[in-house]
Design a protein around this motif. Structure first.
Motif: not given
Length: 182
Positions: A109-111, A125-126, A131-132, A145-146
């Motif tokens: 669901g991350t865009i 930019d997400f 962050i979830n 992140v990495y």
């Protein structure tokens, strides 16, 4: 007369030596030419333009067994990277790994809202799904992140990565990320 015979014998010996050297060198040259035959390679099929344009990008995912960040090489047509290579690579990360032993790090669901390059820093930019609700100090979040940072730092023109959520800095993502020391 005896001196003439000696001179003739010396000249004859020198002539025989020179002829022997010439014959030996000629045989050696022929042997080298026979051993250095180059066979022409004929492929079974012609290499298509698409195959010729293939390139490999490196994406980073987490190994299911060890929990370590590992690279996954992905082959694709270089034409796909011409328009917006950073966006394309991040979208590959969002889609997830093709290897079942690697865990997808980006939540479903991350865009990806936007990607921009300022100097040698890339700003990604997400949406808030990135962050979830995870603790920003958790191993899961750090790996997420990495996976983005390590993947983008594979590009030679990028030295740091800044991650935003819906265009804003959030706790745990305020600093720019650079290559980790192993």
């Amino acid at each position: 007369m005896k001196k003439k015979k000696i001179v003739y014998i010396v000249i004859l010996i020198l002539f025989i030596i020179l002829v022997g050297i010439a014959i030996f060198n000629n045989v050696e040259i022929k042997d080298n030419q026979e051993n250095n035959i180059v066979l022409e390679y004929t492929p079974e099929e012609e290499i298509s333009d698409k195959q010729n344009r293939n390139t490999i990008v490196t994406l980073y995912f987490v190994n299911n067994k060890t929990g370590e960040m590992v690279p996954e090489a992905r082959s694709l047509d270089a034409k796909e990277l011409l328009e917006d290579p950073y966006k394309k690579v991040i979208n590959f990360l969002i889609e997830g790994s093709e290897d079942e032993s690697l865990e997808n790090t980006i939540p479903e669901g991350t865009i990806l809202n936007n990607v921009s390059l300022k100097g040698e820093e890339i700003i990604v930019d997400f949406n808030e799904t990135f962050i979830n609700d995870d603790d920003v100090k958790s191993e899961i979040f750090v790996n997420r992140v990495y996976s983005v940072v390590d993947t983008l730092l594979e590009f030679k023109d990028i030295s740091s990565v800044k991650i935003l959520i819906n265009g804003e800095e959030v706790d745990g993502l305020k600093e720019s990320f650079v290559k980790r020391e192993n």
